[in-house]
Design a protein around this motif. Structure first.
Motif, PDB file in Angstrom:
ATOM      1  N   LYS A   1      -0.277   4.300   3.664  1.00  9.55           N
ATOM      2  CA  LYS A   1       0.379   3.866   2.430  1.00  9.55           C
ATOM      3  C   LYS A   1      -0.106   2.491   2.005  1.00  9.55           C
ATOM      4  N   ASN A   2      -0.341   1.601   2.962  1.00  8.24           N
ATOM      5  CA  ASN A   2      -0.835   0.263   2.641  1.00  8.24           C
ATOM      6  C   ASN A   2      -2.234   0.327   2.048  1.00  8.24           C
ATOM      7  N   VAL A   3      -3.096   1.184   2.631  1.00 10.05           N
ATOM      8  CA  VAL A   3      -4.457   1.304   2.106  1.00 10.05           C
ATOM      9  C   VAL A   3      -4.437   1.839   0.677  1.00 10.05           C
ATOM     10  N   LEU A   4      -3.578   2.825   0.422  1.00  9.33           N
ATOM     11  CA  LEU A   4      -3.501   3.441  -0.901  1.00  9.33           C
ATOM     12  C   LEU A   4      -2.629   2.652  -1.859  1.00  9.33           C
ATOM     13  N   GLN A   5      -1.977   1.579  -1.343  1.00 11.24           N
ATOM     14  CA  GLN A   5      -1.112   0.726  -2.153  1.00 11.24           C
ATOM     15  C   GLN A   5       0.012   1.531  -2.798  1.00 11.24           C
ATOM     16  N   LEU A   6       0.650   2.333  -1.966  1.00  8.79           N
ATOM     17  CA  LEU A   6       1.757   3.158  -2.421  1.00  8.79           C
ATOM     18  C   LEU A   6       3.075   2.605  -1.895  1.00  8.79           C
ATOM     19  N   LYS A   7       4.152   2.788  -2.657  1.00  2.97           N
ATOM     20  CA  LYS A   7       5.460   2.288  -2.268  1.00  2.97           C
ATOM     21  C   LYS A   7       6.472   3.429  -2.326  1.00  2.97           C
ATOM     22  N   GLY A   8       7.500   3.290  -1.453  1.00  2.00           N
ATOM     23  CA  GLY A   8       8.554   4.284  -1.435  1.00  2.00           C
ATOM     24  C   GLY A   8       8.094   5.616  -0.878  1.00  2.00           C
ATOM     25  N   PRO A   9       8.953   6.656  -0.963  1.00  3.23           N
ATOM     26  CA  PRO A   9       8.571   7.991  -0.475  1.00  3.23           C
ATOM     27  C   PRO A   9       7.381   8.541  -1.257  1.00  3.23           C
ATOM     28  N   VAL A  10       6.428   9.087  -0.536  1.00  2.11           N
ATOM     29  CA  VAL A  10       5.219   9.616  -1.159  1.00  2.11           C
ATOM     30  C   VAL A  10       5.085  11.092  -0.788  1.00  2.11           C
ATOM     31  N   ARG A  11       5.097  11.955  -1.804  1.00  2.00           N
ATOM     32  CA  ARG A  11       5.053  13.393  -1.553  1.00  2.00           C
ATOM     33  C   ARG A  11       3.754  13.815  -0.877  1.00  2.00           C
ATOM     34  N   GLN A  12       2.652  13.141  -1.207  1.00  2.00           N
ATOM     35  CA  GLN A  12       1.347  13.547  -0.712  1.00  2.00           C
ATOM     36  C   GLN A  12       0.959  12.891   0.612  1.00  2.00           C
ATOM     37  N   LEU A  13       1.880  12.133   1.222  1.00  2.00           N
ATOM     38  CA  LEU A  13       1.521  11.411   2.439  1.00  2.00           C
ATOM     39  C   LEU A  13       1.112  12.357   3.566  1.00  2.00           C
ATOM     40  N   GLY A  14       1.820  13.503   3.679  1.00  2.00           N
ATOM     41  CA  GLY A  14       1.470  14.458   4.721  1.00  2.00           C
ATOM     42  C   GLY A  14       0.068  14.995   4.559  1.00  2.00           C
ATOM     43  N   LYS A  15      -0.343  15.248   3.301  1.00  2.17           N
ATOM     44  CA  LYS A  15      -1.689  15.738   3.052  1.00  2.17           C
ATOM     45  C   LYS A  15      -2.723  14.682   3.434  1.00  2.17           C
ATOM     46  N   TRP A  16      -2.413  13.417   3.118  1.00  5.59           N
ATOM     47  CA  TRP A  16      -3.340  12.349   3.478  1.00  5.59           C
ATOM     48  C   TRP A  16      -3.423  12.155   4.994  1.00  5.59           C
ATOM     49  N   THR A  17      -2.294  12.355   5.683  1.00  7.67           N
ATOM     50  CA  THR A  17      -2.309  12.252   7.143  1.00  7.67           C
ATOM     51  C   THR A  17      -3.233  13.299   7.744  1.00  7.67           C
TER      52      THR A  17
END
Length: 501
Positions: free
Chosen positions: A460-476
């Motif tokens: 999330k820090n690399v992508l500069q995203l805040k709060g819950p992110v729906r696509q985080l699992g896909k990025w993991t």
């Protein structure tokens, strides 16, 4: 099992390793007692002397059988001839107090004739070993085949046991083996499974004994007596097994069978004696419906798998049906049912992946998926990525899933194709070994222990995203694929790749 299976042999699966009546089993002339067992026996004899008891103590059943076969046995049942086991345990504690030793807790399991638990059992831990104490049994049969109990003689007790090979005693008072049915040692030497009394009466006394007979036959490679087989397949006995024995007891017995050294033989006997659907019962109108003949197919599959396992040194049921059998038919743990589901799912993954892993050519569609994720890598690395993801799902059971997938036919709906596919076991063995070696060469045999280079917070820090992110699992998952493609990559390199993506 001998070599490859023919179509005919798979249609009527053989029961391999069965002993013939002419074979002879080596049985020892006397029992060798270990130092630990000698300490236990001496303590019990000291209790008799201290309390001035006119009591005969005998070790019963499996311990005597295994000792005569030269095997170790960790279960010990002590038979007491003139008092309850609980009463004798109290005498043990009286003696321990007398000599200044610590007393031990007594665990009592009450009798329950409705569940075919005919005798009260007391348990006590001596010298680090749990020991059962129970009185000798005598049965007088009344209605519904439920006996009323009283103290019996050693001979009466011996004849009421499940099998002749389990009916022998080791008398602690005389330091001798007692074969009171006159058949225990002979049947052990001959390698035959037979009941002391007529088999139908023995089975109706406790219908679970049908499965115990099968388990011991498979475990030792002994022959089932013909009259015993007729009684096991008797409709009254089958009904008693289905309706009067708890699913937990049946599940425990099956668990012991498949944990033994010849699980395929045991399930083969269950099928041969028409007990398959009594043991692995399903609710009416189960979904999906079970096709006719899948009991034989199941046995054929196990025989084929066992043959592969022996040579490498080391339609299957649908998932809902298998899960139902584990949880409801056998009352095993929920995690066991979950493991079955995971094995089936991973098996399907292996079926799709094996051609890609064993071919020198690319696989249509595989490269496109990875290129869309900015993972344009060589064929070996594509194999590493896809195989690594699959193994992380199943972990330590990956060899089991691989074995299952190598044995599966292309189309599970066609039994003939299933049997035809299983006649090519040499090809299956070769496929198993090739894929196993490739997994090891790719350093994936413990891939599930690899720690991710970046956790969710770092991504999330690399992508500069805040709060819950729906696509985080896909990025993991994408990061994990990159890590599998770059086994020596660093976190910094992975971060650079994310930014480029």
């Amino acid at each position: 099992m001998n070599g490859l299976f023919s179509l005919k042999s798979l249609c009527s699966p053989p029961l391999p390793c069965a002993r013939t009546m002419a074979d002879s089993v080596h049985v020892k002339d006397k029992i060798d007692v270990t130092n630990e067992e000698e300490e236990i026996f001496q303590l019990l004899l000291n209790v008799l002397q201290h309390s001035n008891l006119d009591t005969q103590l005998r070790v019963a059943g499996g311990w005597v059988r295994d000792k005569l076969l030269g095997k170790d046995c960790h279960d010990m049942d002590i038979m007491v001839d003139n008092m309850l086991g609980r009463e004798f345990c109290e005498k043990i504690n009286e003696y321990l107090l007398h000599v200044g030793e610590r007393t031990h807790r007594i665990v009592v399991i009450r009798s329950n004739p409705n569940q075919f638990k005919h005798l009260e059992t007391a348990m006590m831990r001596l010298f680090g070993k749990w020991i059962d104490f129970v009185n000798l049994r005598s049965g007088t049969y009344v209605q519904n085949n439920l006996p009323t109990m009283k103290f019996g003689t050693a001979e009466e007790d011996a004849y009421l046991r499940d099998l002749t090979i389990n009916s022998m005693f080791y008398n602690l008072n005389t330091n001798s083996v007692e074969d009171l049915t006159g058949r225990g040692v002979a049947d052990l030497k001959s390698g035959v499974i037979v009941t002391p009394l007529p088999p139908k009466a023995t089975f109706l006394d406790d219908p679970l004994r049908v499965l115990r007979a099968i388990r011991f036959s498979a475990r030792f490679g002994f022959v089932l007596d013909e009259e015993l087989k007729k009684a096991a397949a008797d409709e009254e006995v089958k009904a008693a097994l289905a309706n009067k024995i708890s699913r937990e007891r049946i599940g425990h017995e099956i668990d012991l069978m498949v944990s033994g050294n010849r699980p395929n033989n045991a399930i083969g006997f269950i099928c041969e004696l028409q007990l398959f659907w009594v043991v692995f019962n399903l609710p009416q109108n189960s979904e999906p419906a079970v096709v006719e003949g899948c009991d034989r197919q199941c046995v054929a599959y196990m025989n084929a798998a066992w043959d592969v396992l022996r040579q490498i040194g080391f339609s299957i049921f649908s998932v809902p049906v298998a899960y139902n059998i584990f949880l409801n038919s056998l009352k095993l743990k929920a995690k066991d049912g979950a493991t079955v589901i995971n094995l089936h799912n991973t098996c399907k993954g292996f079926v799709s992946l094996i051609p890609f892993m064993t071919s020198s050519k690319d696989s249509i569609g595989v490269g496109t998926e990875l290129e869309e994720e900015n993972l344009s890598v060589s064929l070996p690395l594509r194999r590493r990525i896809l195989t690594g993801l699959l193994l992380r799902q199943i972990k330590d059971f990956w060899r089991v899933a691989l074995l299952m997938s190598t044995l599966l036919p292309i189309n599970n709906d066609h039994t003939e194709e299933f049997l035809r596919e299983h006649s090519k076991l040499e090809e299956k063995i070769d496929t198993f070994k090739r894929v196993e070696n490739l997994i090891i060469e790719l350093d994936l045999d413990h891939v599930w222990n690899i720690k991710p280079l970046l956790d969710g917070k770092a991504i999330k820090n690399v992508l500069q995203l805040k709060g819950p992110v729906r696509q985080l699992g896909k990025w993991t998952t994408r990061v994990l694929k990159w890590q599998l493609a770059h086994p020596n990559g660093t976190a910094e390199e992975c971060i650079d790749w994310i930014k480029q993506s």
